[in-house]
Design an enzyme around this catalytic site. Structure first.
Site, PDB file in Angstrom:
ATOM      1  N   HIS A   1      74.052  19.963  -4.520  1.00 34.92           N
ATOM      2  CA  HIS A   1      74.071  18.502  -4.495  1.00 34.92           C
ATOM      3  C   HIS A   1      73.872  17.990  -3.071  1.00 34.92           C
ATOM      4  O   HIS A   1      73.106  17.043  -2.835  1.00 34.92           O
ATOM      5  CB  HIS A   1      75.403  17.986  -5.041  1.00 34.92           C
ATOM      6  CG  HIS A   1      75.422  17.776  -6.516  1.00 34.92           C
ATOM      7  ND1 HIS A   1      75.164  16.564  -7.099  1.00 34.92           N
ATOM      8  CD2 HIS A   1      75.662  18.637  -7.533  1.00 34.92           C
ATOM      9  CE1 HIS A   1      75.260  16.665  -8.411  1.00 34.92           C
ATOM     10  NE2 HIS A   1      75.560  17.915  -8.712  1.00 34.92           N
TER      11      HIS A   1
ATOM     12  N   HIS B   1      71.162  20.965 -12.382  1.00 36.85           N
ATOM     13  CA  HIS B   1      72.124  21.438 -13.379  1.00 36.85           C
ATOM     14  C   HIS B   1      71.436  22.266 -14.468  1.00 36.85           C
ATOM     15  O   HIS B   1      72.069  23.124 -15.095  1.00 36.85           O
ATOM     16  CB  HIS B   1      72.892  20.259 -13.974  1.00 36.85           C
ATOM     17  CG  HIS B   1      74.091  19.895 -13.159  1.00 36.85           C
ATOM     18  ND1 HIS B   1      75.305  20.531 -13.293  1.00 36.85           N
ATOM     19  CD2 HIS B   1      74.250  18.990 -12.171  1.00 36.85           C
ATOM     20  CE1 HIS B   1      76.163  20.035 -12.430  1.00 36.85           C
ATOM     21  NE2 HIS B   1      75.549  19.097 -11.731  1.00 36.85           N
TER      22      HIS B   1
ATOM     23  N   HIS C   1      80.736  10.543 -16.242  1.00 29.91           N
ATOM     24  CA  HIS C   1      80.670  11.624 -15.260  1.00 29.91           C
ATOM     25  C   HIS C   1      81.721  11.432 -14.176  1.00 29.91           C
ATOM     26  O   HIS C   1      82.410  12.382 -13.770  1.00 29.91           O
ATOM     27  CB  HIS C   1      79.267  11.664 -14.646  1.00 29.91           C
ATOM     28  CG  HIS C   1      79.018  12.841 -13.764  1.00 29.91           C
ATOM     29  ND1 HIS C   1      78.636  12.726 -12.449  1.00 29.91           N
ATOM     30  CD2 HIS C   1      79.098  14.173 -14.008  1.00 29.91           C
ATOM     31  CE1 HIS C   1      78.490  13.930 -11.922  1.00 29.91           C
ATOM     32  NE2 HIS C   1      78.766  14.821 -12.839  1.00 29.91           N
TER      33      HIS C   1
ATOM     34  N   HIS D   1      78.658  19.890 -18.768  1.00 24.59           N
ATOM     35  CA  HIS D   1      77.346  19.782 -18.152  1.00 24.59           C
ATOM     36  C   HIS D   1      76.261  20.414 -19.029  1.00 24.59           C
ATOM     37  O   HIS D   1      75.116  19.938 -19.041  1.00 24.59           O
ATOM     38  CB  HIS D   1      77.365  20.405 -16.755  1.00 24.59           C
ATOM     39  CG  HIS D   1      78.115  19.596 -15.740  1.00 24.59           C
ATOM     40  ND1 HIS D   1      79.453  19.778 -15.485  1.00 24.59           N
ATOM     41  CD2 HIS D   1      77.722  18.571 -14.929  1.00 24.59           C
ATOM     42  CE1 HIS D   1      79.844  18.912 -14.551  1.00 24.59           C
ATOM     43  NE2 HIS D   1      78.817  18.169 -14.201  1.00 24.59           N
TER      44      HIS D   1
ATOM     45  N   HIS E   1      85.304  13.897 -13.581  1.00 27.85           N
ATOM     46  CA  HIS E   1      85.716  14.487 -12.307  1.00 27.85           C
ATOM     47  C   HIS E   1      87.045  13.910 -11.825  1.00 27.85           C
ATOM     48  O   HIS E   1      87.717  14.526 -10.988  1.00 27.85           O
ATOM     49  CB  HIS E   1      84.623  14.282 -11.261  1.00 27.85           C
ATOM     50  CG  HIS E   1      83.469  15.233 -11.423  1.00 27.85           C
ATOM     51  ND1 HIS E   1      83.480  16.513 -10.936  1.00 27.85           N
ATOM     52  CD2 HIS E   1      82.270  15.085 -12.049  1.00 27.85           C
ATOM     53  CE1 HIS E   1      82.343  17.125 -11.233  1.00 27.85           C
ATOM     54  NE2 HIS E   1      81.591  16.279 -11.906  1.00 27.85           N
TER      55      HIS E   1
ATOM     56  N   HIS F   1      77.381  24.936  -6.614  1.00 29.90           N
ATOM     57  CA  HIS F   1      77.113  23.649  -7.265  1.00 29.90           C
ATOM     58  C   HIS F   1      77.150  22.503  -6.252  1.00 29.90           C
ATOM     59  O   HIS F   1      76.226  21.690  -6.176  1.00 29.90           O
ATOM     60  CB  HIS F   1      78.137  23.417  -8.381  1.00 29.90           C
ATOM     61  CG  HIS F   1      78.252  21.991  -8.814  1.00 29.90           C
ATOM     62  ND1 HIS F   1      79.277  21.165  -8.372  1.00 29.90           N
ATOM     63  CD2 HIS F   1      77.484  21.225  -9.631  1.00 29.90           C
ATOM     64  CE1 HIS F   1      79.119  19.962  -8.908  1.00 29.90           C
ATOM     65  NE2 HIS F   1      78.046  19.963  -9.673  1.00 29.90           N
TER      66      HIS F   1
ATOM     67  N   GLU G   1      81.196  26.131  -9.609  1.00 31.41           N
ATOM     68  CA  GLU G   1      81.524  24.810  -9.063  1.00 31.41           C
ATOM     69  C   GLU G   1      82.212  24.930  -7.715  1.00 31.41           C
ATOM     70  O   GLU G   1      82.156  24.029  -6.887  1.00 31.41           O
ATOM     71  CB  GLU G   1      82.423  24.024 -10.017  1.00 31.41           C
ATOM     72  CG  GLU G   1      82.605  22.585  -9.567  1.00 31.41           C
ATOM     73  CD  GLU G   1      83.776  21.860 -10.211  1.00 31.41           C
ATOM     74  OE1 GLU G   1      83.930  20.658  -9.951  1.00 31.41           O
ATOM     75  OE2 GLU G   1      84.528  22.500 -10.949  1.00 31.41           O
TER      76      GLU G   1
END
Length: 690
Positions: A369, A405, A211, A240, A215, A365, A350
């Site tokens: 978080h 998610h 992950h 995802h 990114h 997104h 995102e």
């Protein structure tokens, strides 16, 4: 390409991220100009240079900078604050630092700039921006990006392990005689907590490294040449989506229901989580979250993010999906068609720099978080930093990651289900008949067909490169992870057309039942289908026998790249293997390719499809050899277009013209389904090193 001295300099810049740049690392050190020493040590710089210049076999001279950069833009992110890619001010700082590190014309100038910057900015910020720069500069193409677990092991390893590791390193000077320190399994909760059944997945080092590295390859903010990659938004969705499919299937394996998406940010979060890992920047534990915590507006650092913002953005995204278009900042309507629509939505949800209208559709997104990661201290009254959901290296440890998610995935699926079902022409391939599709365990005394086996394996990871101010030499931690027996696909295809054909072989694993044994519908199966592999096949007229080993998967990277050793002595000399150190840390870990299964055997269906290559082929503008294309399904190809024209996840990405999988495969000759079972053996095997 880097010469040997530059390689070593870059390697040293990755090691011991919290130690000053001029401190020796192993038997080597960077010999920096006096002007690189930070102001707090300027009065004793001669002592420092003399002290750390002794007892070193290799000194790498670093040239001075003609002009020192102004780093004031990094000051809002203090050196001891945690760094988050989900937090907009941090993303902007990181984007600016990336741009600064990409500007030097030569590799030596880049190394000098990085060495100067390193001690003057937040260590997590530097390591991220530096890694992205190394990843994307042409002159550092042959430099490995160390896995994050070996740069910041505190993010992955229970803290008591470090006490034992430091003691071992100081007491046993001969690295060959040092014992491996075992990381306890299931250290975050007891079996009274149902979600702990999935800790082997959520807290797997390889899963979390994947992950982080994804990114790293696909930053949401930064220079256009770094962010603007082919089908980036669709890759955000699909990578995802596959995480969600895998996680829900793992839940079935452990007799847990498919998770409930977090579709109401006002309801208490039933799942608590106490990570028990340290942030090395401030030596504090990542805060825990009690069960039934309620999210609140976040008011920190003079910035407020309201839950109403998230609700408003969700409403706008869903309305745009329902009406079939999004609106850009100039009032133009952009259609959400079946080719570009998912890519537009991926960047918009995102909120990458490629979002068509971030002012209107917001930062859904990332701020989701943030709201969760600050739920324990939303107004900063206790001066607590964010929880694990605020960090891409740790977010997947938290059960709530999958519920958040899961909801985002349901929004993407809302769009996908509005597209027309795939047609006969799109799904079929005239003259191609898949007559059989099986799996067989490799190296077995018995010819075991259509039964796969999983078990626990113990492997090690070197903590030394991330143990700041610790003993020299390797220090290995021993961890337990899921593993499976090696296997291969055996596929037979009859090309009845009389002429040679080319196709793409697409392999998925589909669950049959939920945790209660209730049969899944085809629409449920398609959303839970796990991609195992995708590769090109040449079909001669008549019968073609195809065999493909599991470790050639287009989804995974091998163990050696998930947990490779740091240091120039581990850099391969073979050109192809050397190329793999670029870009290649991105990919699902091979040891987690298969779901766990059950002791009594869990039934699945293996789905194999040969699609028409003429409809799959992508005309690449760059014809250079692929760099580690083995994980292309999740990570694409470096400096190339995504190597499949079809929608990611085809044919399971949208509705299908059948009511059951058997009806689908019986109707289309180019498809085949085969029942198989996965047996989990609750035994631990020590990994063999070859």
């Amino acid at each position: 390409m880097s010469n040997q001295q530059n390689k070593q300099a870059l390697d040293l810049l990755f090691k011991q991220p919290l130690e000053p740049v001029y401190v020796k690392r192993g038997d080597a050190k960077l010999d920096v100009p006096d002007s690189f020493i930070t102001p707090e040590y300027s009065d004793v710089k001669e002592d420092i240079q003399n002290r750390f210049g002794e007892d070193v076999n290799v000194k790498i001279p670093i040239r001075d900078l003609q002009q020192k950069p102004n780093l004031d833009f990094t000051l809002p992110l203090g050196k001891r604050k945690q760094f988050s890619l989900f937090y907009p001010p941090h993303r902007r700082i990181a984007a600016k630092l990336m741009q600064l590190l990409l500007e030097p014309k030569t590799e030596q100038d880049f190394i000098s700039l990085a060495a100067y910057v390193k001690d003057r900015v937040n260590a997590f910020l530097f390591q991220y921006a530096f890694s992205v720069a190394v990843q994307h500069r042409n002159d550092t193409a042959n430099i490995q990006i160390p896995v994050i677990a070996e740069q910041f092991p505190q993010n992955f390893v229970e803290p008591s392990v470090f006490q034992d590791a430091r003691a071992e390193g100081n007491l046993v000077t001969d690295t060959g005689n040092r014992r491996r320190i075992e990381i306890p399994q299931n250290f975050t909760a007891s079996d009274r907590e149902e979600e702990q059944r999935l800790s082997y997945f959520r807290e797997d080092i390889g899963v979390n490294s994947h992950h982080w590295h994804w990114h790293l390859v696909y930053p949401g903010s930064g220079p256009e040449e770094v962010v603007g990659k082919d089908r980036r938004g669709e890759l955000f969705y699909y990578m995802h989506h596959q995480l969600m499919a895998r996680y829900n299937v793992e839940r079935f394996c452990n007799n847990l229901a498919k998770l409930q998406p977090l579709n109401n940010v006002r309801e208490p979060l039933h799942e608590g989580y106490f990570p028990k890992i340290l942030c090395s920047l401030n030596n504090r534990t990542y805060p825990g979250r009690a069960a039934k915590t309620t999210l609140k507006d976040v008011d920190r650092d003079g910035r407020t993010m309201e839950l109403a913002d998230i609700e408003r953005w969700i409403s706008r995204v869903i309305q745009s999906i329902d009406q079939g278009f999004v609106s850009d900042g100039r009032g133009n309507n952009i259609p959400l068609d079946e080719v570009e629509g998912i890519d537009i939505l991926g960047n918009l949800i995102e909120c990458s720099d490629l979002s068509v209208n971030p002012g209107f559709y917001g930062d859904l997104h990332n701020q989701g978080h943030n709201a969760i990661s600050f739920s324990h201290d939303p107004d900063n009254r206790f001066l607590e930093e964010f929880g694990v959901m605020g960090d891409v290296t740790t977010a997947m440890r938290d059960p709530i990651f999958y519920r958040w998610h899961g909801y985002l995935d349901s929004i993407f699926n809302r769009f996908k289900e509005k597209l027309p079902a795939y047609s006969e022409q799109q799904l079929g391939y005239d003259g191609v008949h898949v007559t059989s599709a099986d799996v067989r365990i490799i190296s077995s005394a018995k010819n075991i067909i259509n039964t796969l086996i999983t078990y626990w394996e113990k492997s090690d990871v070197d903590l030394a490169a991330g143990l700041d101010f610790g003993p020299s030499g390797s220090l290995y931690a021993l961890f337990t992870h899921l593993q499976h027996s090696p296997f291969e696909y055996l596929i037979e295809v009859n090309n009845e057309s009389g002429v040679a054909k080319r196709g793409t072989c697409r392999i998925f694993l589909c669950p049959i039942n939920d945790e209660r044994g209730t049969a899944l519908t085809l629409n449920e199966q398609r959303q839970l289908a796990i991609e195992l592999d995708k590769f090109t096949v040449n079909l001669m007229p008549g019968v073609n026998k195809i065999s493909q080993a599991f470790d050639n998967s287009s989804v995974t990277i091998p163990y050696e790249r998930s947990f490779r050793r740091i240091g120039s002595e581990y850099v391969p000399t073979d050109p192809r293997q050397l190329a793999e150190f670029r870009f290649c840390g991105c990919g699902w870990p091979a040891h987690m390719l298969l779901p766990k299964g059950k002791p009594e055997g869990m039934p699945f269906e293996l789905f194999v499809m040969i699609s028409n290559y003429d409809d799959d082929a992508v005309l690449q503008t760059n014809n250079a050899p692929d760099v580690c294309g083995d994980a292309a399904s999740f990570c694409g190809l470096k400096d190339k277009l995504y190597p499949d024209k079809r929608a990611m996840g085809f044919p399971f990405d949208r509705t299908l013209p059948a009511d059951t999988l058997i009806n689908l495969t019986e109707h289309f000759t180019n498809m085949k389904k085969t029942p198989l079972k996965i047996i989990f053996r609750n035994e631990v095997v020590e990994r063999k090193h070859y």
